[in-house]
Design an enzyme around this catalytic site. Structure first.
Site, PDB file in Angstrom:
ATOM      1  N   CYS A 256       0.860  -0.680   0.043  1.00  0.00           N
ATOM      2  CA  CYS A 256       0.214   0.231  -0.096  1.00  0.00           C
ATOM      3  C   CYS A 256       0.503   1.502  -0.148  1.00  0.00           C
ATOM      4  CB  CYS A 256      -0.974  -0.125   1.468  1.00  0.00           C
ATOM      5  SG  CYS A 256      -0.293   0.171   3.256  1.00  0.00           S
ATOM      6  N   HIS A 309      -2.762   0.847   6.554  1.00  0.00           N
ATOM      7  CA  HIS A 309      -2.769   0.400   5.718  1.00  0.00           C
ATOM      8  C   HIS A 309      -3.149   1.954   4.873  1.00  0.00           C
ATOM      9  CE1 HIS A 309      -4.713  -1.080   1.523  1.00  0.00           C
ATOM     10  NE2 HIS A 309      -5.372   0.138   2.076  1.00  0.00           N
ATOM     11  N   GLN A 321      -5.994   1.463  -4.398  1.00  0.00           N
ATOM     12  CA  GLN A 321      -4.974   1.332  -3.500  1.00  0.00           C
ATOM     13  C   GLN A 321      -4.619  -0.251  -3.575  1.00  0.00           C
ATOM     14  OE1 GLN A 321      -7.778  -0.368   0.318  1.00  0.00           O
ATOM     15  NE2 GLN A 321      -8.846  -1.914  -0.911  1.00  0.00           N
TER      16      GLN A 321
END
Length: 349
Positions: A256, A309, A321
């Protein structure tokens, strides 16, 4: 799969010369069409199934345009038995031999029958077979574009690819497989539609989102990626595993924060981890009601010290993402990108 005409007209050969598709140019050919997800120029009854078949395959080289171009070469999207049965008894819009179709057949359209004449069943079977061939091509070590190798396997059988350690040459079968591959690759621009997201405007946020969108479909790799692009990841004892196997160390992709680093580089040098990226941008918080394209969004297990994240806001309630091991860079709704209860906040880099 379906037999290509034994005689390729001079006009078609001239077209190939103009297009100049190079089967051996793996990196540039794959980069030019992968990850876009766009599709145009196909009948409406095929579109849904092409997109589903593409979505079901996790191989980066798979695209909707590749499936569409192959269907065009195989049958011109014809579905009648009169128009879509070859002299070699290949049948249906994806031109399967019945014996081969049996391996890949499922009742994907839910009508109670797995038929190579049903558009849904045929296209999904085509997608499964091509996905398997792309995986074989990638791991084979044979030179050239993995799409070309997979297409050759579809047309002539993977055994012929192994025999020639690549796409069979023009001297094989009067050039049938060689020309089949070249034609399909030359058709790709015809079916390549716009990206899943059309990013307008300029500035650091829009430019970062545009770069991230260009990587949709790239595999997730824990610890992978950075300012220069995707790279192999690693396993740390907890992360990077799939079904007990360390896959990150053999996967070239992004995690990420690697994706967000890449998206904002070189104009903005973000730290490597999601938590550090929050720390570097937290002095510019953004409320959820004021999100703009390119904002960073964060999820946490509790507090700024447990952020796990980060994603990039893509507008219209969506994010781009790199979600987790086994998945690819994707466009996802903000509300379901990660558990809603973990949403921590957003910043504007």
């Amino acid at each position: 799969m379906g037999a290509v005409a034994a005689v390729i007209g001079l006009v078609v050969l001239a077209l190939l010369a103009v297009v100049g598709v190079v089967i051996g140019d793996d990196a540039s050919a794959t980069e030019s069409t992968s990850s876009s997800g766009g599709l145009k120029g196909v009948p409406a009854e095929f579109r849904e199934w092409i997109l589903k078949a593409d979505e079901a395959c996790k191989e980066q080289a798979m695209t909707p345009a590749l499936l569409a171009a192959q269907l065009w070469q195989e049958s011109k999207f014809k579905t009648s038995k009169e128009e879509a049965t070859s002299s070699a008894n290949a049948q249906g819009p994806a031109q399967f031999l019945p014996s081969t179709y049996a391996t890949w057949a499922r009742d994907d359209d839910g009508n109670g029958e797995a038929s190579l004449w049903d558009i849904g069943d045929a296209v999904m079977a085509q997608g499964r077979m091509m996905c398997s061939l792309l995986k074989q091509a990638k791991s084979s070590g044979y030179p050239g574009d993995v799409r070309a190798l997979a297409l050759a396997g579809y047309n002539a059988g993977w055994g012929r690819v192994e025999q020639f350690k690549g796409v069979p040459p023009k001297s094989f079968a009067k050039g049938e497989t060689f020309n089949y591959v070249q034609l399909i690759l030359s058709y790709l621009p015809r079916f390549q539609g716009p990206s899943l997201i059309q990013v307008s405007g300029h500035g650091s946020g829009a430019d970062a989102l545009r770069k991230a969108v260009g990587r949709i479909g790239t595999p997730y790799a824990w610890g992978g990626g950075g300012p220069s692009g995707p790279s192999k990841g690693f396993c740390d004892g907890t992360n990077g595993y799939l079904n007990g196997d360390c896959v990150a160390s053999s996967t070239t992709g992004f995690d990420c924060s690697g994706l967000t680093q890449y998206a904002f580089a070189p104009k903005l040098k973000l730290p490597r981890t999601a938590s550090a990226q929050y720390g570097a941008t937290s002095d510019r918080p953004v409320s959820r009601s004021d999100l703009k394209e390119g904002d960073l969004l964060f999820w946490s297990h509790g507090g700024s010290g447990r952020i796990y994240h980060v994603a990039i806001y893509a507008g219209d309630g969506n994010v781009v993402q790199a979600p987790r091991t086994g998945k690819n860079v994707e466009l996802a709704p903000l509300t379901s990108a990660m558990p809603e209860r973990d949403y921590y906040g957003a910043t504007r880099p």
